[in-house]
Write an enzyme that holds these catalytic residues in place. Sequence first.
Site, PDB file in Angstrom:
ATOM      1  N   ARG A   1     136.429  60.475  50.331  1.00  0.00           N
ATOM      2  CA  ARG A   1     135.186  60.531  51.111  1.00  0.00           C
ATOM      3  C   ARG A   1     133.998  60.599  50.154  1.00  0.00           C
ATOM      4  O   ARG A   1     134.039  61.333  49.168  1.00  0.00           O
ATOM      5  CB  ARG A   1     135.198  61.736  52.041  1.00  0.00           C
ATOM      6  N   ASP A   2     132.960  59.802  50.452  1.00  0.00           N
ATOM      7  CA  ASP A   2     131.743  59.803  49.630  1.00  0.00           C
ATOM      8  C   ASP A   2     131.058  61.162  49.762  1.00  0.00           C
ATOM      9  O   ASP A   2     130.932  61.708  50.859  1.00  0.00           O
ATOM     10  CB  ASP A   2     130.804  58.683  50.077  1.00  0.00           C
TER      11      ASP A   2
ATOM     12  N   ASN B   1     128.726  47.427  45.136  1.00  0.00           N
ATOM     13  CA  ASN B   1     127.450  47.329  44.440  1.00  0.00           C
ATOM     14  C   ASN B   1     127.692  46.940  42.980  1.00  0.00           C
ATOM     15  O   ASN B   1     128.721  47.298  42.397  1.00  0.00           O
ATOM     16  CB  ASN B   1     126.702  48.664  44.502  1.00  0.00           C
TER      17      ASN B   1
ATOM     18  N   VAL C   1     127.790  54.457  39.771  1.00  0.00           N
ATOM     19  CA  VAL C   1     128.987  54.937  39.063  1.00  0.00           C
ATOM     20  C   VAL C   1     129.702  53.722  38.453  1.00  0.00           C
ATOM     21  O   VAL C   1     130.106  52.809  39.180  1.00  0.00           O
ATOM     22  CB  VAL C   1     129.935  55.711  40.005  1.00  0.00           C
TER      23      VAL C   1
ATOM     24  N   HIS D   1     134.282  50.147  42.573  1.00  0.00           N
ATOM     25  CA  HIS D   1     134.673  50.820  43.812  1.00  0.00           C
ATOM     26  C   HIS D   1     134.193  49.996  44.996  1.00  0.00           C
ATOM     27  O   HIS D   1     133.208  49.260  44.919  1.00  0.00           O
ATOM     28  CB  HIS D   1     134.123  52.245  43.880  1.00  0.00           C
TER      29      HIS D   1
ATOM     30  N   HIS E   1     132.998  50.384  48.931  1.00  0.00           N
ATOM     31  CA  HIS E   1     132.548  51.287  49.994  1.00  0.00           C
ATOM     32  C   HIS E   1     133.084  50.787  51.329  1.00  0.00           C
ATOM     33  O   HIS E   1     132.986  49.583  51.640  1.00  0.00           O
ATOM     34  CB  HIS E   1     131.020  51.290  50.101  1.00  0.00           C
TER      35      HIS E   1
HETATM   36  P1  DGP Z   1     127.429  53.203  43.981  1.00  0.00           P
HETATM   37  O1  DGP Z   1     126.008  53.566  44.205  1.00  0.00           O
HETATM   38  O2  DGP Z   1     127.845  51.890  44.605  1.00  0.00           O
HETATM   39  O3  DGP Z   1     127.792  53.277  42.496  1.00  0.00           O
HETATM   40  O4  DGP Z   1     128.273  54.303  44.735  1.00  0.00           O
HETATM   41  C1  DGP Z   1     128.637  55.516  44.180  1.00  0.00           C
HETATM   42  C2  DGP Z   1     128.910  56.460  45.309  1.00  0.00           C
HETATM   43  O5  DGP Z   1     129.647  57.538  44.776  1.00  0.00           O
HETATM   44  C3  DGP Z   1     127.663  57.041  45.964  1.00  0.00           C
HETATM   45  O6  DGP Z   1     127.653  56.667  47.345  1.00  0.00           O
HETATM   46  C4  DGP Z   1     127.827  58.544  45.822  1.00  0.00           C
HETATM   47  C5  DGP Z   1     129.273  58.706  45.437  1.00  0.00           C
HETATM   48  N1  DGP Z   1     129.553  59.800  44.523  1.00  0.00           N
HETATM   49  C6  DGP Z   1     128.885  60.100  43.388  1.00  0.00           C
HETATM   50  N2  DGP Z   1     129.433  61.172  42.795  1.00  0.00           N
HETATM   51  C7  DGP Z   1     130.472  61.547  43.581  1.00  0.00           C
HETATM   52  C8  DGP Z   1     131.429  62.605  43.500  1.00  0.00           C
HETATM   53  O7  DGP Z   1     131.439  63.427  42.573  1.00  0.00           O
HETATM   54  N3  DGP Z   1     132.341  62.685  44.508  1.00  0.00           N
HETATM   55  C9  DGP Z   1     132.361  61.779  45.543  1.00  0.00           C
HETATM   56  N4  DGP Z   1     133.319  61.953  46.476  1.00  0.00           N
HETATM   57  N5  DGP Z   1     131.481  60.786  45.660  1.00  0.00           N
HETATM   58  C10 DGP Z   1     130.543  60.670  44.687  1.00  0.00           C
END
Ligand code: DGP
Length: 122
Positions: free
Chosen positions: A32-33, A90, A99, A103, A105
């Site tokens: 989960r985000d 992305n 990140v 990945h 979404h």
């Molecule tokens: P992007 O912006 O496409 O690189 O998406 C990265 C996503 O990762 C963003 O929606 C927030 C999520 N995210 C960042 N840090 C963490 C974390 O520590 N745990 C989780 N579960 N999600 C995270």
Amino acid sequence: MAYDPDNVFARILRGEIPSTRVFEDDEFIAIRDVAPAAPTHILLLPRHEGTTGPADLDAADADWVGRMVILATRIAREQGLDDGYRLVMNCGPHGGQSVPHLHLHLLGGRTLGAFAEPAGIP
Ligand code: DGP
């Protein structure tokens, strides 16, 4: 861009940072985000390190990327997203990637808005 083995998703994959996992097998995890942009916001991560983002992909990656997309549709079904959902990858600063571990979404649970702002397009 060189792969940073200390990026947050690599650390989640190694169990160094907690996450809420909704799926895992020997190839992918789905979590989960932490900052959900929709009622259901799940991230699918390949377990292997080295793929920073979509721009790193080439033909040799087609099979596992295909499996990841199909897995996302399976998770969407299991999450009850019967009215539809959005799959997003992305890429880089203009794509909003934060990140540097590839990945996918999976977003759903409500009607989603436009995926990019029309402002600024000449
Ligand atoms: P992007 O912006 O496409 O690189 O998406 C990265 C996503 O990762 C963003 O929606 C927030 C999520 N995210 C960042 N840090 C963490 C974390 O520590 N745990 C989780 N579960 N999600 C995270």
